[in-house]
Write an enzyme that holds these catalytic residues in place. Structure first.
Site, PDB file in Angstrom:
ATOM      1  N   TYR A   1     -83.656 127.574  72.938  1.00 35.97           N
ATOM      2  CA  TYR A   1     -82.460 127.867  73.730  1.00 35.97           C
ATOM      3  C   TYR A   1     -81.232 128.026  72.856  1.00 35.97           C
ATOM      4  CZ  TYR A   1     -84.798 126.953  78.159  1.00 35.97           C
ATOM      5  OH  TYR A   1     -85.625 127.031  79.241  1.00 35.97           O
TER       6      TYR A   1
ATOM      7  N   LYS B   1     -91.475  93.596  81.061  1.00 36.66           N
ATOM      8  CA  LYS B   1     -90.623  94.348  81.988  1.00 36.66           C
ATOM      9  C   LYS B   1     -90.628  95.829  81.615  1.00 36.66           C
ATOM     10  CE  LYS B   1     -86.482  93.554  79.261  1.00 36.66           C
ATOM     11  NZ  LYS B   1     -85.412  92.605  78.972  1.00 36.66           N
TER      12      LYS B   1
HETATM   13  C1  LIG Z   1     -85.713  91.755  77.846  1.00 35.13           C
HETATM   14  C2  LIG Z   1     -85.426  90.322  77.889  1.00 35.13           C
HETATM   15  C3  LIG Z   1     -85.982  89.445  76.949  1.00 35.13           C
HETATM   16  C4  LIG Z   1     -86.805  89.922  75.770  1.00 35.13           C
HETATM   17  O1  LIG Z   1     -85.964  90.446  74.759  1.00 35.13           O
HETATM   18  P1  LIG Z   1     -86.521  91.013  73.368  1.00 35.13           P
HETATM   19  O2  LIG Z   1     -85.300  91.168  72.550  1.00 35.13           O
HETATM   20  O3  LIG Z   1     -87.170  92.315  73.663  1.00 35.13           O
HETATM   21  O4  LIG Z   1     -87.473  90.014  72.820  1.00 35.13           O
HETATM   22  C5  LIG Z   1     -85.749  88.094  77.122  1.00 35.13           C
HETATM   23  N1  LIG Z   1     -85.000  87.630  78.150  1.00 35.13           N
HETATM   24  C6  LIG Z   1     -84.445  88.447  79.053  1.00 35.13           C
HETATM   25  C7  LIG Z   1     -83.644  87.873  80.159  1.00 35.13           C
HETATM   26  C8  LIG Z   1     -84.619  89.810  78.953  1.00 35.13           C
HETATM   27  O5  LIG Z   1     -84.048  90.616  79.845  1.00 35.13           O
END
Ligand SMILES: *Cc1c(COP(=O)(O)O)cnc(C)c1O
Length: 401
Positions: free
Chosen positions: A294, A38
């Site tokens: 800045y 994702k």
């Molecule tokens: C992002 C996510 C994961 C993975 O989590 P990590 O801690 O990065 O391994 C698993 N399940 C869901 C629903 C997520 O949103």
């Protein structure tokens, strides 16, 4: 071709693949490991990472949205792709066309999927969904008391089929968390309800999808697998951070000697995947009393040599790092002096011999013996590695190495 402004990310796809294989071996052969890609593969570049993961054996990919799913489908024609962020209104036809699997928990999501499935002439059970249970996070998922109403959609003639029952653990990075125990208890209540209400003639759920990197490394994976088997389901973990070479921290940390075997192996064997680089574009000598950046938040106390680097907060270099961090050039740490600008920052290279335009600068990753980890960035800004990675801006080119 015109060279790009030098601010880029190198992705070691072989390290990513090794990490996926390590994760698989830690999970054990009974447990499926979804590769979570994702948010553009945690900022690493979905189009580079997804095919590499599939080549390393990943059968399942997890994305945020249907649009990300369509991008993943474009490079991974056969992978199963879960849309973890749920179905958004109007996306059901695309979900079907791209053969994505939506996570669902609201009745309107099921109604839109049913209508789209009818339009597409899908037969009974032809549209798999992952039914998310809210076991305590109050974010996504159906609460236990709404579960029977949701289950009423999954009749034996419905195009919809519950392929997996899933939930998300919100405290699996807390050793021996009482919260996790409560979540597992609620999950079992949900499974009991599904067992009682779901028609025997309808296709039965295959997977129990629970747990992320912390559950795998913190020692909960075995318990989750046993839970799945007890319910005649196959266990699935959804692994993100570990794939990208970062071992999650536990709070409180495990005592030395008391660490779960998976955690030790991960710490020793996970390899970093991403290196964020830039290069020195200009070097100048400034007299004592000069101000830098800045608002002149840094004043040279003595004559200095400073290097300009074309990386700024618009690239994802957090402005809170101003006067508070260092990057690597010529194998040495060079402090960030003055405020990080939108597109640039300035390094103090007074103590580093021979710095000149064109020298490589490492913002995150290793150069020589020096290493800047995602956790070091995170600690300096009150953040977490997940955010450090995903903040790296879209104009920073991702290059496979
Ligand atoms: C992002 C996510 C994961 C993975 O989590 P990590 O801690 O990065 O391994 C698993 N399940 C869901 C629903 C997520 O949103």
């Amino acid at each position: 071709m015109m060279p790009n402004r030098p601010c880029w990310v190198e992705i070691n796809t072989r390290a990513l693949q090794d990490n996926y294989r390590l994760v698989r071996s830690l999970a054990g052969s009974e447990t499926e490991c979804m590769a979570v890609i994702k948010a553009d593969a945690y900022g690493h570049g979905l189009q580079l990472c997804a095919p590499a993961l599939v080549a390393a054996g990943a059968r399942w990919l997890g994305v945020t949205s249907a649009e990300e799913g369509a991008t993943a489908r474009g490079v991974c024609p056969t992978a199963r792709i879960l849309v973890m962020g749920g179905l958004f209104s109007g996306q059901a036809p695309a979900v079907i066309a791209q053969r994505l699997v939506p996570s669902v928990w609201d009745r309107w999501q099921l109604s839109e999927l049913e209508a789209a499935a009818q339009q597409a002439h899908l037969g009974p059970g032809a549209l798999p969904v992952h039914l998310e249970i809210d076991t305590g996070m109050s974010r996504q998922g159906v609460a236990l008391d709404h579960l029977p109403a949701i289950l009423s959609h999954f009749t034996s003639g419905s195009p919809l089929r519950i392929e997996a029952v899933m939930t998300h653990l919100y405290a699996s990075d807390e050793a021996n968390s009482a919260d996790t125990a409560v979540q597992i208890e609620r999950l079992e209540q949900a499974l009991t309800c599904i067992g009682a209400v779901h028609p025997a003639a309808a296709p039965q759920p295959e997977w129990l999808s629970v747990g992320a990197s912390a559950a795998l490394l913190g020692g909960e994976a075995g318990e989750l697998a046993a839970l799945a088997v007890r319910w005649n389901l196959r266990p699935m973990l959804r692994i993100g951070l570990a794939l990208y070479g970062v071992t999650p921290r536990f709070q409180p940390p495990f005592e030395t000697g008391n660490e779960p075997a998976n955690l030790l192996r991960a710490r020793n064997q996970l390899r970093p995947v991403l290196t964020w680089k830039s290069s020195v574009s200009s070097v100048r000598s400034i007299p004592a009393g000069s101000e830098i950046g800045y608002n002149g938040t840094f004043t040279a106390g003595e004559p200095m040599r400073v290097a300009l680097v074309p990386a700024g907060y618009a690239d994802g270099l957090d402005r809170h790092l101003s006067n508070n961090f260092s990057l690597v050039v010529r194998g040495h740490r060079a402090p960030l002096v003055g405020r990080v600008s939108m597109d640039q920052c300035v390094l103090d290279v007074t103590e580093i011999e021979g710095v000149e335009p064109g020298d490589e600068v490492v913002i995150l990753g290793s150069q020589g013996g020096e290493c800047i980890s995602a956790y070091e960035h995170a600690d300096a800004t009150g953040s977490i590695p997940w955010e450090v990675f995903t903040r790296i801006g879209p104009r920073v080119l991702r290059i496979a190495v």
